[in-house]
Design a protein around this motif. Structure first.
Motif, PDB file in Angstrom:
ATOM      1  N   MET A  44       2.005  12.699  -6.257  1.00  0.00           N
ATOM      2  CA  MET A  44       1.079  11.563  -6.424  1.00  0.00           C
ATOM      3  C   MET A  44       1.777  10.251  -6.100  1.00  0.00           C
ATOM      4  N   LEU A  45       2.970  10.086  -6.633  1.00  0.00           N
ATOM      5  CA  LEU A  45       3.687   8.830  -6.441  1.00  0.00           C
ATOM      6  C   LEU A  45       4.120   8.631  -4.991  1.00  0.00           C
ATOM      7  N   LEU A  46       4.370   9.718  -4.293  1.00  0.00           N
ATOM      8  CA  LEU A  46       4.754   9.600  -2.885  1.00  0.00           C
ATOM      9  C   LEU A  46       3.566   9.310  -1.972  1.00  0.00           C
ATOM     10  N   VAL A  47       2.357   9.699  -2.371  1.00  0.00           N
ATOM     11  CA  VAL A  47       1.185   9.437  -1.520  1.00  0.00           C
ATOM     12  C   VAL A  47       0.372   8.234  -1.984  1.00  0.00           C
ATOM     13  N   HIS A  48       0.593   7.743  -3.195  1.00  0.00           N
ATOM     14  CA  HIS A  48      -0.334   6.763  -3.773  1.00  0.00           C
ATOM     15  C   HIS A  48      -0.425   5.461  -2.998  1.00  0.00           C
ATOM     16  N   ASP A  49       0.617   5.062  -2.302  1.00  0.00           N
ATOM     17  CA  ASP A  49       0.591   3.798  -1.556  1.00  0.00           C
ATOM     18  C   ASP A  49       0.500   3.981  -0.042  1.00  0.00           C
ATOM     19  N   LEU A  50       0.317   5.193   0.445  1.00  0.00           N
ATOM     20  CA  LEU A  50       0.253   5.390   1.896  1.00  0.00           C
ATOM     21  C   LEU A  50      -0.861   4.575   2.549  1.00  0.00           C
ATOM     22  N   SER A  52       7.072  -0.906   0.634  1.00  0.00           N
ATOM     23  CA  SER A  52       6.336   0.100  -0.140  1.00  0.00           C
ATOM     24  C   SER A  52       6.995   1.465  -0.117  1.00  0.00           C
ATOM     25  N   ALA A  53       7.708   1.799   0.939  1.00  0.00           N
ATOM     26  CA  ALA A  53       8.417   3.086   0.975  1.00  0.00           C
ATOM     27  C   ALA A  53       9.529   3.108  -0.075  1.00  0.00           C
ATOM     28  N   GLU A  54      10.236   1.999  -0.208  1.00  0.00           N
ATOM     29  CA  GLU A  54      11.283   1.923  -1.238  1.00  0.00           C
ATOM     30  C   GLU A  54      10.680   2.059  -2.634  1.00  0.00           C
ATOM     31  N   HIS A  55       9.541   1.410  -2.847  1.00  0.00           N
ATOM     32  CA  HIS A  55       8.851   1.491  -4.138  1.00  0.00           C
ATOM     33  C   HIS A  55       8.477   2.938  -4.454  1.00  0.00           C
ATOM     34  N   SER A  56       7.903   3.640  -3.489  1.00  0.00           N
ATOM     35  CA  SER A  56       7.477   5.024  -3.706  1.00  0.00           C
ATOM     36  C   SER A  56       8.665   5.926  -4.018  1.00  0.00           C
ATOM     37  N   TRP A  57       9.744   5.745  -3.285  1.00  0.00           N
ATOM     38  CA  TRP A  57      10.958   6.535  -3.531  1.00  0.00           C
ATOM     39  C   TRP A  57      11.487   6.276  -4.939  1.00  0.00           C
ATOM     40  N   GLN A  58      11.539   5.004  -5.328  1.00  0.00           N
ATOM     41  CA  GLN A  58      12.123   4.659  -6.618  1.00  0.00           C
ATOM     42  C   GLN A  58      11.314   5.220  -7.783  1.00  0.00           C
ATOM     43  N   ILE A  59       9.977   5.101  -7.718  1.00  0.00           N
ATOM     44  CA  ILE A  59       9.197   5.601  -8.849  1.00  0.00           C
ATOM     45  C   ILE A  59       9.131   7.124  -8.870  1.00  0.00           C
ATOM     46  N   ALA A  60       9.316   7.768  -7.717  1.00  0.00           N
ATOM     47  CA  ALA A  60       9.380   9.236  -7.722  1.00  0.00           C
ATOM     48  C   ALA A  60      10.609   9.701  -8.511  1.00  0.00           C
ATOM     49  N   LEU A  61      11.736   9.049  -8.307  1.00  0.00           N
ATOM     50  CA  LEU A  61      12.928   9.393  -9.081  1.00  0.00           C
ATOM     51  C   LEU A  61      12.806   8.943 -10.534  1.00  0.00           C
ATOM     52  N   PHE A  62      12.154   7.821 -10.762  1.00  0.00           N
ATOM     53  CA  PHE A  62      11.880   7.343 -12.117  1.00  0.00           C
ATOM     54  C   PHE A  62      11.086   8.399 -12.884  1.00  0.00           C
ATOM     55  N   ALA A  63      10.123   9.024 -12.207  1.00  0.00           N
ATOM     56  CA  ALA A  63       9.302  10.060 -12.849  1.00  0.00           C
ATOM     57  C   ALA A  63      10.167  11.222 -13.328  1.00  0.00           C
ATOM     58  N   ARG A  74      -2.092   9.772 -15.573  1.00  0.00           N
ATOM     59  CA  ARG A  74      -1.773   8.687 -16.510  1.00  0.00           C
ATOM     60  C   ARG A  74      -0.274   8.398 -16.515  1.00  0.00           C
ATOM     61  N   PHE A  75       0.540   9.439 -16.481  1.00  0.00           N
ATOM     62  CA  PHE A  75       1.985   9.250 -16.440  1.00  0.00           C
ATOM     63  C   PHE A  75       2.398   8.559 -15.133  1.00  0.00           C
ATOM     64  N   ALA A  76       1.863   9.030 -14.014  1.00  0.00           N
ATOM     65  CA  ALA A  76       2.185   8.419 -12.718  1.00  0.00           C
ATOM     66  C   ALA A  76       1.758   6.959 -12.687  1.00  0.00           C
ATOM     67  N   ASN A  77       0.581   6.656 -13.188  1.00  0.00           N
ATOM     68  CA  ASN A  77       0.103   5.273 -13.209  1.00  0.00           C
ATOM     69  C   ASN A  77       0.967   4.395 -14.112  1.00  0.00           C
ATOM     70  N   ALA A  78       1.431   4.943 -15.218  1.00  0.00           N
ATOM     71  CA  ALA A  78       2.313   4.170 -16.097  1.00  0.00           C
ATOM     72  C   ALA A  78       3.558   3.726 -15.340  1.00  0.00           C
ATOM     73  N   LEU A  79       4.135   4.630 -14.581  1.00  0.00           N
ATOM     74  CA  LEU A  79       5.342   4.304 -13.834  1.00  0.00           C
ATOM     75  C   LEU A  79       5.056   3.306 -12.719  1.00  0.00           C
ATOM     76  N   ASP A  80       3.918   3.482 -12.057  1.00  0.00           N
ATOM     77  CA  ASP A  80       3.553   2.568 -10.976  1.00  0.00           C
ATOM     78  C   ASP A  80       3.362   1.148 -11.507  1.00  0.00           C
TER      79      ASP A  80
END
Length: 192
Positions: A62-68, A32-43, A126-132
């Motif tokens: 949001m993307l860095l805390v959403h899966d904590l 999950s840490a890799e996922h959070s890092w990747q979508i933060a850069l994707f954003a 909404r943008f953050a959720n789209a990326l997630d």
């Protein structure tokens, strides 16, 4: 200082939360840490394509805390048919515990961003959720549907779960992905 150190050591546990999708070209599952890092850069990369202007700093946070919360609850594949309301209640309890390591004046805004992400009502959320929602599908589109096939996830279930959030948060991304998903379906990359 000790509270901040305690927090950063606690969130190291996110590296232990295994997801169902494998990184491209690797035989192991991502964490999950890799996922959070990747979508933060994707954003950052995709921000110019957002449907409405977004505050990229808020989106990335949001993307860095959403899966904590998954430190306590574990990860559930986005395509699962479960009681998502109950799962999110459990995750909020975990978020409060984990962010509770921080001073309250630091934790409170992060909890508020987590709640905003979950409510999915602001342009930023909404943008953050789209990326997630997009990221696991993008990985699957680039590894021949690995987690879809392994977990019996159908094309219809994928589209039902990700179309609206991606279309509402970043229509251009949905336009791109819908064609790729249709191609993957024709290639048989989905489970039954």
């Amino acid at each position: 200082m000790q509270q901040v150190v305690d927090f950063v050591l606690e969130i190291d546990k996110l590296k232990h939360v295994t997801r169902k999708t494998k990184p491209i070209g690797l035989d192991r599952h991502e964490n999950s840490a890799e996922h959070s890092w990747q979508i933060a850069l994707f954003a950052h990369a995709l921000a110019p394509h957002a449907d409405s202007p977004v505050d990229i700093s808020r989106v990335v946070t949001m993307l860095l805390v959403h899966d904590l919360g998954e430190i306590d609850t574990g990860d559930t594949i986005v395509f699962a048919d479960i009681d998502w309301e109950a799962a999110k209640r459990d995750e909020l309890t975990a978020i409060r515990r984990i962010l509770g390591h921080l001073p309250s004046e630091t934790a409170a805004p992060l909890i508020a961003l987590w709640e905003e992400f979950e409510a999915n009502e602001s342009d930023d959320a909404r943008f953050a959720n789209a990326l997630d929602r997009a990221m696991p599908a993008l990985l699957n589109l680039n590894n021949q549907g690995q987690s879809w096939r392994e977990n019996g996830i159908s094309y219809d279930r994928v589209v039902r779960r990700i179309e609206a959030p991606i279309r509402d948060g970043c229509p251009g991304l949905w336009h791109y992905m819908s064609a790729r998903l249709a191609e993957a379906n024709e290639k048989g990359w989905f489970g039954a």
